[in-house]
Design an enzyme around this catalytic site. Structure first.
Site, PDB file in Angstrom:
ATOM      1  N   ASP A   1      43.439  28.813  11.538  1.00  0.00           N
ATOM      2  CA  ASP A   1      43.540  29.649  10.484  1.00  0.00           C
ATOM      3  C   ASP A   1      44.615  30.951  10.919  1.00  0.00           C
ATOM      4  OD1 ASP A   1      42.337  27.059   9.815  1.00  0.00           O
ATOM      5  OD2 ASP A   1      40.053  28.483   8.891  1.00  0.00           O
TER       6      ASP A   1
ATOM      7  N   TYR B   1      29.361  23.215  12.866  1.00  0.00           N
ATOM      8  CA  TYR B   1      30.516  23.002  13.530  1.00  0.00           C
ATOM      9  C   TYR B   1      30.072  22.554  14.996  1.00  0.00           C
ATOM     10  CZ  TYR B   1      35.359  24.803  14.275  1.00  0.00           C
ATOM     11  OH  TYR B   1      36.740  24.418  14.400  1.00  0.00           O
TER      12      TYR B   1
HETATM   13  C1  GAF Z   1      37.763  26.074  10.320  1.00  0.00           C
HETATM   14  C2  GAF Z   1      38.040  26.414  11.665  1.00  0.00           C
HETATM   15  F1  GAF Z   1      37.562  27.475  11.356  1.00  0.00           F
HETATM   16  C3  GAF Z   1      39.240  25.818  12.227  1.00  0.00           C
HETATM   17  O1  GAF Z   1      39.500  25.918  13.403  1.00  0.00           O
HETATM   18  C4  GAF Z   1      39.773  23.924  11.898  1.00  0.00           C
HETATM   19  O2  GAF Z   1      38.649  23.371  12.916  1.00  0.00           O
HETATM   20  C5  GAF Z   1      38.430  23.670  11.493  1.00  0.00           C
HETATM   21  O3  GAF Z   1      37.437  24.141  10.436  1.00  0.00           O
HETATM   22  C6  GAF Z   1      38.692  22.421  10.664  1.00  0.00           C
HETATM   23  O4  GAF Z   1      39.717  21.285  10.427  1.00  0.00           O
HETATM   24  O5  GAF Z   1      38.585  25.964   8.722  1.00  0.00           O
END
Ligand code: GAF
Length: 396
Positions: free
Chosen positions: A190, A240
Site C-alpha cells: 500500500d 491479519y
Molecule cells: C492490507 C495490507 F496493508 C497490505 O500490505 C496487504 O497485505 C493487503 O492487506 C493484502 O494483500 O492492505
C-alpha cells in the site's frame, strides 16, 4: 453516469483543504499542500508479506495535507475533516526529540500522523499546523491509511526541504509507522503504490527484491470498477497477524525462506506435516503469486479475458483457502459475474469487508452498475477508477 459516485477532483479537494484550514487556523495561510492516493489492488492479495508479487494501481481518491510552519512554537497541530468516531478531530503535541519521542495514543487517527513524524529521520521537524482532507473511503479496503501516511511524509519533505534519498526509503518509513503506531503488521504494497503510482499504469511490485515495473493500463474500452460493499473492514484485529503467522509457519515447515520460494510440489510433499488450515493458506499464496505474474503478462498482451479468469480464481482462493472474504463481497463478485461485458471480479485489499474490483468493457458499465445495484442485498457505492499518480507536492 447513473449509479456511479463521483470522485472529487484533486483541485476540488485542495479547495476544501484550504477552506477548512483557514476556518480552523484563522490568520494562517496553508502554503504547503501535498497529496497521496489510495490504491486498488488488481491481483496479488496477501502475497506482499510472503515476498511475492502484487499488482495494484493508485486511484484518484486521495488524502490532502495542507499547512504551514509555525514560527512561534515547536508544537505540531493537526486537524482532520473526516467523520471519525475517535474524537477529537484536532490534536496538538510537541515535535519529537531524541529524549522525548512520539508515542501512540488517542485519538487513533492521529497515530498514523505521529508515526510518520517519528520515523521521518531526514531532518528535525519544526512546529507546524496542518489540516487533513480525505476522499479515500475509510475502512473501504482502498488503503486510506497508506494514503494518509504518505501524504504526511510528503508534507514533511516539503516542510523541511529534505527529500528521501529514494522512494523505497519513503514507503518503508510509512510502513514502519503503520506497524509501530497503528499496530498493523502490513506488507509493503500500500505504501509502495501510494508513493510510486503513475497515471495510466498499474505497478507490478516484486516484494522480495522491492523492484517494481509499471504496466500501462490505458485502453479507453477497459474500465476498472470498484464497488464498496460498505461493510467496514478493520485489519488491526487478530485475523491479519494470524494469516501472517500461518504463512510463516508453513514456509518454515517447507524449509524455505518465504512462501515466494515454495512450489506446488514442495507443498504437496509437506502436506502431512501441516494442519489442514495452514496447508490451505500456503496453497492460496503459492497460487496467487503465479496468478499475479501471469495476469500482468496477459494485460500486456491485451488479453483481458484471461486476466479476468485469474481474478476470479484469486477471489475463490481468498474465499475458500485464505478465508478473508465475507458474504457481501462474495455476493458482489457473483452478481458482477452475471453481467455481460465483465472480464473478471474479485475482492480487493485485506478483506473482511471493503471493496471488490472488476475489469469491465467500458460500454457495459451502466448496465453492470444497474444490475449489481438492483440485486445486492446491501447498499453499495460504485466508482470507475483510473490509474493515477503517486504522491505529489501541490504547493510549497
Ligand atoms: C492490507 C495490507 F496493508 C497490505 O500490505 C496487504 O497485505 C493487503 O492487506 C493484502 O494483500 O492492505
Amino acid at each position: 453516469m447513473a449509479g456511479l459516485s463521483e470522485i472529487p477532483s484533486i483541485e476540488e479537494m485542495v479547495k476544501r483543504a484550504k477552506l477548512s484550514f483557514t476556518e480552523k487556523f484563522p490568520g494562517c495561510h496553508p502554503n504547503i499542500i501535498t497529496c497521496a492516493p489510495g490504491r486498488v489492488n488488481l491481483i496479488g492479495e496477501h502475497t506482499d508479506y510472503n515476498e511475492g508479487f502484487v499488482f495494484p494501481m493508485a486511484v484518484p481518491m486521495v488524502t490532502i495535507m495542507a499547512g504551514c510552519i509555525d514560527m512561534t512554537s515547536s508544537n505540531i497541530t493537526i486537524a482532520t475533516t473526516d467523520q471519525l468516531t475517535d474524537e477529537p478531530r484536532i490534536v496538538e503535541f510537541a515535535s519529537p526529540t531524541k529524549d522525548a519521542p512520539l508515542l501512540p495514543g488517542n485519538p487513533a487517527w492521529a497515530n498514523y500522523v505521529k508515526g510518520v513524524i517519528q520515523y521521518f529521520n531526514l531532518a528535525p521537524v519544526p512546529g507546524f499546523k496542518a489540516i487533513l482532507v480525505n476522499s479515500v473511503p475509510l475502512g473501504g479496503g482502498l488503503s486510506s491509511s497508506a494514503s494518509l501516511e504518505v501524504a504526511v511524509y510528503t508534507f514533511l519533505e516539503a516542510l523541511t526541504g529534505v527529500v528521501a534519498p529514494d522512494l523505497q526509503t519513503k514507503a518503508l518509513a510509512c510502513q514502519l509507522a503503520e506497524h509501530k503506531f497503528a499496530n498493523m503488521p502490513c506488507g509493503i504494497m500500500d505504501q509502495f503504490i501510494s508513493v510510486m503510482g503513475k497515471a495510466g499504469h498499474g505497478l507490478l511490485i516484486d516484494c522480495r527484491s522491492m523492484e517494481s515495473n509499471l504496466v500501462p493500463i490505458v485502453d479507453p474500452n477497459l474500465s476498472v470498477l470498484v464497488v464498496n460493499s460498505n461493510v467496514r473492514h478493520k485489519l488491526t484485529g487478530s485475523e491479519y497477524p494470524d494469516r501472517r503467522r500461518q504463512c510463516y509457519a508453513a514456509a518454515e515447515i517447507m524449509k524455505v525462506k518465504s512462501l515466494r520460494n515454495a512450489t506446488v510440489k514442495g507443498l504437496a510433499d509437506h502436506k502431512d506435516q501441516m494442519d489442514e488450515v495452514m496447508y490451505r493458506r500456503a496453497r492460496h499464496v503459492i497460487g496467487e503469486i503465479s496468478r499475479t505474474v501471469e495476469a500482468t503478462e496477459a494485460l500486456k498482451l491485451g488479453d483481458y479475458k484471461f486476466f479476468g479468469t485469474l481474478m476470479v480464481q484469486s477471489h475463490n482462493s481468498l474465499r475458500d483457502d485464505f478465508e478473508v472474504s465475507c458474504s457481501e463481497l462474495d455476493e458482489l463478485v457473483s452478481l458482477a459475474l452475471e453481467c455481460d461485458g465483465m472480464y473478471g471480479s474479485r475482492m480487493t485489499g485485506g478483506g473482511f469487508g471493503g471493496c471488490t474490483v472488476s475489469l469491465v468493457d467500458s460500454s457495459y458499465i451502466s448496465q453492470v452498475v444497474a444490475h449489481i445495484q438492483g440485486k445486492y442485498s446491501g447498499s453499495a457505492t460504485f466508482y470507475v477508477t483510473t490509474p493515477s499518480d503517486g504522491a505529489t507536492v501541490i504547493s510549497k
